[in-house]
Design an enzyme around this catalytic site. Structure first.
Site, mmCIF file in Angstrom:
data_model
loop_
_atom_site.group_PDB
_atom_site.id
_atom_site.type_symbol
_atom_site.label_atom_id
_atom_site.label_comp_id
_atom_site.label_asym_id
_atom_site.label_seq_id
_atom_site.Cartn_x
_atom_site.Cartn_y
_atom_site.Cartn_z
ATOM 1 N N SER A 137 1.211 4.452 -3.168
ATOM 2 C CA SER A 137 0.640 6.136 -2.858
ATOM 3 C C SER A 137 2.717 6.407 -3.397
ATOM 4 O O SER A 137 2.482 6.995 -4.036
ATOM 5 C CB SER A 137 1.142 6.418 -1.463
ATOM 6 O OG SER A 137 2.438 6.195 -0.534
ATOM 7 N N VAL B 228 0.642 -1.044 0.082
ATOM 8 C CA VAL B 228 0.244 -0.068 -0.297
ATOM 9 C C VAL B 228 0.717 0.683 -0.564
ATOM 10 O O VAL B 228 0.846 2.133 -0.957
ATOM 11 C CB VAL B 228 -1.357 -0.019 1.273
ATOM 12 C CG1 VAL B 228 -1.834 1.310 1.134
ATOM 13 C CG2 VAL B 228 -2.020 -1.123 1.486
ATOM 14 N N TYR B 229 1.897 1.193 0.023
ATOM 15 C CA TYR B 229 2.697 2.453 1.251
ATOM 16 C C TYR B 229 3.403 2.684 -0.201
ATOM 17 O O TYR B 229 3.440 3.617 -0.670
ATOM 18 C CB TYR B 229 3.495 1.703 1.974
ATOM 19 C CG TYR B 229 4.628 3.258 1.876
ATOM 20 C CD1 TYR B 229 4.794 4.218 2.392
ATOM 21 C CD2 TYR B 229 6.392 2.910 1.993
ATOM 22 C CE1 TYR B 229 5.163 5.522 3.132
ATOM 23 C CE2 TYR B 229 6.892 4.604 1.855
ATOM 24 C CZ TYR B 229 6.642 5.050 2.692
ATOM 25 O OH TYR B 229 7.728 6.218 2.460
ATOM 26 N N ALA B 230 4.284 1.544 -0.750
ATOM 27 C CA ALA B 230 4.295 1.593 -1.937
ATOM 28 C C ALA B 230 3.484 2.048 -3.492
ATOM 29 O O ALA B 230 3.917 2.423 -4.557
ATOM 30 C CB ALA B 230 5.439 0.141 -2.475
#
Length: 242
Positions: A156, A152-154
């Protein structure tokens, strides 16, 4: 440090801690005045106590759309101009996607993507009118590698990396430079959400960066001749191996 940013005004989001705080302090050391955007009023007041009027605290909840929309007009009211925007505020969601909370995903995507886009959108008319400006976005090494422990972070950061590169092509004709800083793991509060085994591995191998090291590169990017844009800097700890 040479005061190469004398007369400049910078706006830094997420300015009260981590990379944002280090960036604020580096910009101040280079001669800029800094509008610190954060919700931590005590931390901003403490820095103003050390640096005086060069620090202009601005309490904004970036996740509140109405509050977020006041950032540029309130910063201009405080400082009169904006030469630099360091869109740094961000959040982290790691681990297996199946274990992630939907509300946490929404919050992180709003802060890491939507807020950055809105802040840049709102500052551009001012910079275009002045025919100059610098925008730097805090991205991540995760924008350049499909990091399996943080999908999820990657995602974004991949989105915001595309945003930086496309907006740069739209606005360089106005004298505006747009770039991003993409550090590997930095010793900040965000690492508290890392998988414990990954964090322990990074600590033991010396595979972490200091926030001040990132801030030094931000200053380097801002102090290049106007005819040069540093589009993206990827910073990796020497001992960090993907």
């Amino acid at each position: 440090m040479a005061r190469q940013l004398d007369g400049k005004v910078a706006v830094v989001t997420g300015a009260a801690s981590g990379i944002g705080l280090a960036s604020t302090e580096a910009l101040l050391a280079s001669g800029a005045r800094v509008v610190m955007v954060d919700r931590d009023e005590a931390a901003m007041a403490a820095l103003r106590g050390r640096h005086g009027d060069a620090v202009m605290p601005l309490r904004i909840n970036l996740l509140d759309p109405k509050d977020c929309a006041t950032l540029v007009p309130r910063a201009l009211e405080l400082a009169g101009q904006i030469d630099i925007l360091h869109a740094n505020a961000g959040a982290y969601v790691g681990g297996d996607l199946v274990d992630n909370d939907n509300d946490a995903i929404d919050r992180m995507l709003n802060l890491n993507v939507n807020v950055v886009m809105k802040n840049v959108h709102d500052v551009l008319p001012h910079m275009i009118a002045r025919r100059t400006g610098d925008i730097i976005v805090t991205s991540s090494l995760a924008a350049h590698f499909p990091t399996p422990w943080e999908p999820v972070y990657a995602s974004s950061k991949w989105a915001i990396n595309c945003f930086v590169q496309t907006v740069r092509r739209q606005v360089f004709k106005h004298g505006i430079r747009v770039g991003s800083i993409s550090p590997g793991p930095v010793i900040t509060a965000l690492l508290a959400d890392w998988p414990p085994e990954k964090l322990q591995e990074a600590r033991e191998s010396g595979s972490l960066l200091e926030a001040g090291e990132v801030a030094e590169v931000v200053t380097f990017m801002l102090t290049r001749p106007r005819g040069m844009t540093i589009r993206d800097v990827v910073m990796m700890p020497t001992h960090f191996d993907l």
